[in-house]
Write a protein that holds these residues in place. Structure first.
Motif, PDB file in Angstrom:
ATOM      1  N   PRO A 210       0.728  -1.398   0.127  1.00 20.34           N
ATOM      2  CA  PRO A 210      -0.112   0.085   0.055  1.00 20.34           C
ATOM      3  C   PRO A 210       0.810   1.072  -0.012  1.00 20.34           C
ATOM      4  CG  PRO A 210      -0.805  -1.698   1.527  1.00 20.34           C
ATOM      5  CD  PRO A 210       0.254  -2.129   1.033  1.00 20.34           C
ATOM      6  N   GLY A 211       0.411   2.201  -1.031  1.00 17.64           N
ATOM      7  CA  GLY A 211       1.210   3.441  -0.815  1.00 17.64           C
ATOM      8  C   GLY A 211       2.080   3.441  -2.347  1.00 17.64           C
ATOM      9  N   SER A 212       2.335   2.478  -2.863  1.00 15.67           N
ATOM     10  CA  SER A 212       3.195   2.381  -4.026  1.00 15.67           C
ATOM     11  C   SER A 212       2.433   3.193  -4.908  1.00 15.67           C
ATOM     12  CB  SER A 212       3.439   1.054  -4.358  1.00 15.67           C
ATOM     13  OG  SER A 212       3.931   0.016  -3.649  1.00 15.67           O
ATOM     14  N   PRO A 213       3.430   4.261  -5.638  1.00 10.89           N
ATOM     15  CA  PRO A 213       2.807   5.235  -6.799  1.00 10.89           C
ATOM     16  C   PRO A 213       2.439   4.277  -7.962  1.00 10.89           C
ATOM     17  CG  PRO A 213       4.902   5.954  -5.658  1.00 10.89           C
ATOM     18  CD  PRO A 213       4.772   4.433  -5.490  1.00 10.89           C
ATOM     19  N   VAL A 214       1.239   4.574  -8.644  1.00 10.21           N
ATOM     20  CA  VAL A 214       0.760   3.872  -9.690  1.00 10.21           C
ATOM     21  C   VAL A 214       1.055   5.009 -10.869  1.00 10.21           C
ATOM     22  CG1 VAL A 214      -0.987   2.973 -11.017  1.00 10.21           C
ATOM     23  CG2 VAL A 214      -0.605   2.359  -8.747  1.00 10.21           C
ATOM     24  N   ASP A 231      13.040   4.067  -7.274  1.00 10.61           N
ATOM     25  CA  ASP A 231      12.602   3.180  -6.003  1.00 10.61           C
ATOM     26  C   ASP A 231      12.797   3.876  -4.783  1.00 10.61           C
ATOM     27  OD1 ASP A 231      12.250   0.901  -7.560  1.00 10.61           O
ATOM     28  OD2 ASP A 231      14.300   0.145  -7.496  1.00 10.61           O
ATOM     29  N   ARG A 232      13.616   4.648  -4.464  1.00 12.61           N
ATOM     30  CA  ARG A 232      13.583   5.591  -3.354  1.00 12.61           C
ATOM     31  C   ARG A 232      12.337   6.393  -3.071  1.00 12.61           C
ATOM     32  NH1 ARG A 232      18.312   9.347  -3.881  1.00 12.61           N
ATOM     33  NH2 ARG A 232      17.404   9.783  -5.782  1.00 12.61           N
ATOM     34  N   LEU A 233      11.728   6.861  -4.112  1.00 16.14           N
ATOM     35  CA  LEU A 233      10.330   7.461  -3.810  1.00 16.14           C
ATOM     36  C   LEU A 233       9.139   6.609  -3.511  1.00 16.14           C
ATOM     37  CD1 LEU A 233       8.247   9.752  -4.206  1.00 16.14           C
ATOM     38  CD2 LEU A 233       8.404   9.638  -6.554  1.00 16.14           C
ATOM     39  N   LYS A 234       9.138   5.356  -4.236  1.00 19.85           N
ATOM     40  CA  LYS A 234       8.342   4.338  -3.960  1.00 19.85           C
ATOM     41  C   LYS A 234       8.436   4.110  -2.379  1.00 19.85           C
ATOM     42  CE  LYS A 234       7.012  -0.087  -5.631  1.00 19.85           C
ATOM     43  NZ  LYS A 234       7.467  -1.366  -6.604  1.00 19.85           N
ATOM     44  N   LYS A 235       9.821   3.724  -2.133  1.00 17.33           N
ATOM     45  CA  LYS A 235       9.966   3.573  -0.594  1.00 17.33           C
ATOM     46  C   LYS A 235       9.423   4.537   0.473  1.00 17.33           C
ATOM     47  CE  LYS A 235      13.480   1.794   2.539  1.00 17.33           C
ATOM     48  NZ  LYS A 235      13.049   2.469   3.787  1.00 17.33           N
ATOM     49  N   ALA A 236       9.670   5.667   0.047  1.00 18.07           N
ATOM     50  CA  ALA A 236       9.220   6.857   0.877  1.00 18.07           C
ATOM     51  C   ALA A 236       7.689   6.706   0.994  1.00 18.07           C
ATOM     52  CB  ALA A 236       9.495   8.210   0.391  1.00 18.07           C
ATOM     53  N   ASP A 239       6.806   3.377   3.337  1.00 17.27           N
ATOM     54  CA  ASP A 239       7.058   3.649   4.476  1.00 17.27           C
ATOM     55  C   ASP A 239       6.182   4.795   5.330  1.00 17.27           C
ATOM     56  OD1 ASP A 239       9.133   1.966   4.549  1.00 17.27           O
ATOM     57  OD2 ASP A 239      10.810   3.671   4.137  1.00 17.27           O
ATOM     58  N   PHE A 240       5.715   5.767   4.513  1.00 19.18           N
ATOM     59  CA  PHE A 240       4.817   6.769   5.249  1.00 19.18           C
ATOM     60  C   PHE A 240       3.492   6.268   5.509  1.00 19.18           C
ATOM     61  CE2 PHE A 240       1.340   9.724   4.913  1.00 19.18           C
ATOM     62  CZ  PHE A 240       1.857  10.895   5.625  1.00 19.18           C
ATOM     63  N   VAL A 241       3.058   5.482   4.467  1.00 24.62           N
ATOM     64  CA  VAL A 241       1.608   4.676   4.798  1.00 24.62           C
ATOM     65  C   VAL A 241       1.678   3.684   5.841  1.00 24.62           C
ATOM     66  CG1 VAL A 241       0.114   2.895   3.695  1.00 24.62           C
ATOM     67  CG2 VAL A 241       0.852   5.056   2.376  1.00 24.62           C
ATOM     68  N   ARG A 242       2.683   2.969   5.942  1.00 23.05           N
ATOM     69  CA  ARG A 242       3.158   2.038   7.043  1.00 23.05           C
ATOM     70  C   ARG A 242       3.016   2.497   8.511  1.00 23.05           C
ATOM     71  NH1 ARG A 242       7.968  -0.557   5.229  1.00 23.05           N
ATOM     72  NH2 ARG A 242       6.328  -1.633   3.944  1.00 23.05           N
ATOM     73  N   ASN A 243       3.773   3.648   8.508  1.00 25.00           N
ATOM     74  CA  ASN A 243       3.950   4.530   9.701  1.00 25.00           C
ATOM     75  C   ASN A 243       2.657   5.228  10.016  1.00 25.00           C
ATOM     76  OD1 ASN A 243       6.584   4.043   9.651  1.00 25.00           O
ATOM     77  ND2 ASN A 243       7.269   5.650   8.816  1.00 25.00           N
ATOM     78  N   GLU A 244       1.708   5.191   9.144  1.00 26.62           N
ATOM     79  CA  GLU A 244       0.406   6.019   9.372  1.00 26.62           C
ATOM     80  C   GLU A 244      -0.770   4.993   9.731  1.00 26.62           C
ATOM     81  OE1 GLU A 244      -0.287   9.367   9.905  1.00 26.62           O
ATOM     82  OE2 GLU A 244       1.812   9.485   9.972  1.00 26.62           O
ATOM     83  N   ARG A 258      -2.231  13.913   1.575  1.00 31.88           N
ATOM     84  CA  ARG A 258      -1.117  13.629   2.407  1.00 31.88           C
ATOM     85  C   ARG A 258      -0.026  12.808   1.505  1.00 31.88           C
ATOM     86  NH1 ARG A 258      -3.252  11.135   7.848  1.00 31.88           N
ATOM     87  NH2 ARG A 258      -0.488  11.778   8.253  1.00 31.88           N
ATOM     88  N   LEU A 259      -0.136  11.914   0.619  1.00 31.22           N
ATOM     89  CA  LEU A 259       0.556  11.203   0.068  1.00 31.22           C
ATOM     90  C   LEU A 259       1.336  12.148  -0.850  1.00 31.22           C
ATOM     91  CD1 LEU A 259      -0.574   7.523  -0.722  1.00 31.22           C
ATOM     92  CD2 LEU A 259       1.586   8.100   0.199  1.00 31.22           C
ATOM     93  N   GLU A 260       0.342  12.716  -1.692  1.00 32.20           N
ATOM     94  CA  GLU A 260       0.980  13.908  -2.736  1.00 32.20           C
ATOM     95  C   GLU A 260       1.993  14.781  -2.129  1.00 32.20           C
ATOM     96  OE1 GLU A 260      -2.437  15.393  -4.544  1.00 32.20           O
ATOM     97  OE2 GLU A 260      -2.796  13.570  -6.016  1.00 32.20           O
ATOM     98  N   ALA A 261       1.644  15.110  -0.916  1.00 30.04           N
ATOM     99  CA  ALA A 261       2.722  16.041  -0.176  1.00 30.04           C
ATOM    100  C   ALA A 261       4.074  15.156  -0.048  1.00 30.04           C
ATOM    101  CB  ALA A 261       2.136  16.536   1.091  1.00 30.04           C
ATOM    102  N   VAL A 262       3.819  14.043   0.194  1.00 32.94           N
ATOM    103  CA  VAL A 262       5.324  13.182   0.264  1.00 32.94           C
ATOM    104  C   VAL A 262       6.106  13.094  -1.038  1.00 32.94           C
ATOM    105  CG1 VAL A 262       6.030  10.875   0.810  1.00 32.94           C
ATOM    106  CG2 VAL A 262       4.347  11.747   2.289  1.00 32.94           C
ATOM    107  N   VAL A 263       5.128  13.038  -2.225  1.00 30.99           N
ATOM    108  CA  VAL A 263       5.872  12.958  -3.368  1.00 30.99           C
ATOM    109  C   VAL A 263       6.402  14.190  -3.852  1.00 30.99           C
ATOM    110  CG1 VAL A 263       5.400  12.731  -5.735  1.00 30.99           C
ATOM    111  CG2 VAL A 263       4.213  11.193  -4.324  1.00 30.99           C
ATOM    112  N   SER A 264       5.618  15.228  -3.361  1.00 29.88           N
ATOM    113  CA  SER A 264       6.165  16.732  -3.573  1.00 29.88           C
ATOM    114  C   SER A 264       7.431  16.834  -2.840  1.00 29.88           C
ATOM    115  CB  SER A 264       5.041  17.537  -3.339  1.00 29.88           C
ATOM    116  OG  SER A 264       5.567  18.967  -3.656  1.00 29.88           O
ATOM    117  N   GLN A 265       7.547  16.639  -1.457  1.00 31.18           N
ATOM    118  CA  GLN A 265       8.690  16.957  -0.724  1.00 31.18           C
ATOM    119  C   GLN A 265       9.933  16.024  -0.982  1.00 31.18           C
ATOM    120  OE1 GLN A 265       7.961  16.145   3.485  1.00 31.18           O
ATOM    121  NE2 GLN A 265       9.791  16.940   4.352  1.00 31.18           N
TER     122      GLN A 265
END
Length: 392
Positions: A210-214, A231-236, A239-244, A258-265
């Motif tokens: 869950p959280g993997s970008p499509v 792959d690093r963006l995918k992992k970020a 990990d964010f979804v897992r921690n939430e 919130r996920l799009e903010a992770v991508v943007s950051q």
């Protein structure tokens, strides 16, 4: 909308509009999986109205002038090679004296030496109809090579190629969705074939995080080169979804923001580790899809010559069409090209088209349906199901 436009402008077979089949037409239908009572009704309609079902090979021989076209010829073919070919279609085709073409995906066929029950076992009171009809939704939704060999030996089904893996590929950095419980439930595993971690022979054993970008995707044999994501963006994102909280995270109304903010950051603070495959890489991947599928079918069915191809997802491109004949194919079935949605004896052999089974009962004969009835059912089904594409 495209189908409606084609219908209004008369692009479909003449019989769709209530007329007779024209001399240059061979009505051609594309099925996937089938249920027993439904498919027996289809074959019963064919039998009662004296239709002759030709195979892809016979169509080619007719257009080459090596075989005479039967007066009431149609073509019924199946894509993918799902388990219901063995459990339902083969026994019924044999019962009614028909043949058909199945376009196989070798990369999804199990090497198992076992055969599961089919309708013949139901007729012998050794299995239930419910068990047989559930094959395509089971943990073994595709044929095994043992089942393919046993059917091939009867001559009832002509096996041809549907590509090695039927994959899509990511084609650019635009994120259209994220893997989440809702789309895992809604879409079949076919729609996640752009993920390398998908085990095509055991999709139920694959864990999509869950959280993997499509990303935006397209069929492998389209003209679109593959985008290799970071792959690093995918992992970020994972990990964010897992921690939430994992799956619970997607119950919040703001999960996408919130996920799009992770991508943007991530993208604002990292140099991307992404790339587009080279033209040569794309070419080799396409050749592999065409050549290896042919090779695998011929290897598993001694004496078989595979020379008819069906493009996965019904999509081809200039590159794949140029490569097609290099691998020994003489015909190819694809999606509509230049509004070509009829199978005739004169069209480009690399651009052959079939229509869906919804239109089957518009064929002239006793019990014929109406176009209005067909369209009403299609609209109702589409409204209930929605789009069946995840990312394109």
């Amino acid at each position: 909308m495209q189908m409606a436009g084609d219908l209004v402008t008369g692009q479909y077979y003449s019989f769709v509009y209530g007329r007779q089949v024209q001399p240059d037409e061979i009505p051609s239908f594309c099925f996937h999986g089938v249920k027993a009572r439904y498919f027996e009704d289809v074959l019963g309609y064919m039998k009662e109205n004296n239709y002759i079902n030709i195979t892809a090979e016979e169509y080619y021989r007719i257009r080459q002038g090596k075989m005479e076209k039967p007066g009431n010829a149609i073509m019924v073919s199946f894509d993918d090679g799902t388990g219901s070919i063995w459990s339902v279609a083969y026994p019924l085709l044999e019962k009614y004296g028909f043949r058909a073409t199945v376009f196989l995906i070798p990369g999804r066929i199990s090497a198992s030496t076992k055969s599961l029950p089919n309708l013949k076992d139901v007729w012998a009171s050794e299995a239930t109809l419910e068990e047989i009809d559930a094959r395509d939704e089971s943990s073994r939704p595709f044929l095994t090579w043992e089942e393919v060999r046993r059917v091939h030996e009867t001559g009832v089904i002509d096996f041809q190629s549907h590509g090695m893996e039927h994959r899509q590929v990511f084609i650019g950095p635009d994120i259209v969705d994220f893997v989440r419980p809702e789309n895992i439930r809604k879409y079949t595993f076919f729609q996640f074939s752009m993920f390398d971690e998908l085990d095509l022979k055991n999709p139920d054993k694959t864990v999509l995080e869950p959280g993997s970008p499509v990303y935006q995707s397209a069929p492998r044999l389209s003209d679109n080169p593959r985008y290799h994501d970071d792959d690093r963006l995918k992992k970020a994102c994972i990990d964010f979804v897992r921690n939430e909280g994992g799956a619970v995270f997607f119950e919040g109304k703001d999960w996408r923001t919130r996920l799009e903010a992770v991508v943007s950051q991530y993208r604002s603070s990292h140099l991307p580790e992404e790339r587009i495959e080279s033209l040569e890489e794309q070419r080799q991947a396409m050749l592999l899809e065409m050549h290896e599928s042919k090779e695998q079918i011929e290897k598993n069915l001694p004496g078989k010559v595979v020379r008819h191809f069906c493009y996965p997802w019904g999509v081809s491109g200039r590159i794949s069409q140029r490569l097609l004949n290099e691998t020994g194919y003489v015909t190819a079935y694809t999606g509509r090209i230049r509004r070509n949605i009829r199978l005739t004896l004169k069209q480009n052999p690399n651009e052959l088209y079939r229509i869906g089974p919804d239109f089957f009962y518009l064929l002239p004969g006793k019990g014929r349906d109406t176009l209005f009835g067909v369209l009403k059912r299609k609209v109702t089904k589409r409204a209930r199901r929605g789009t069946h594409h995840l990312s394109y």
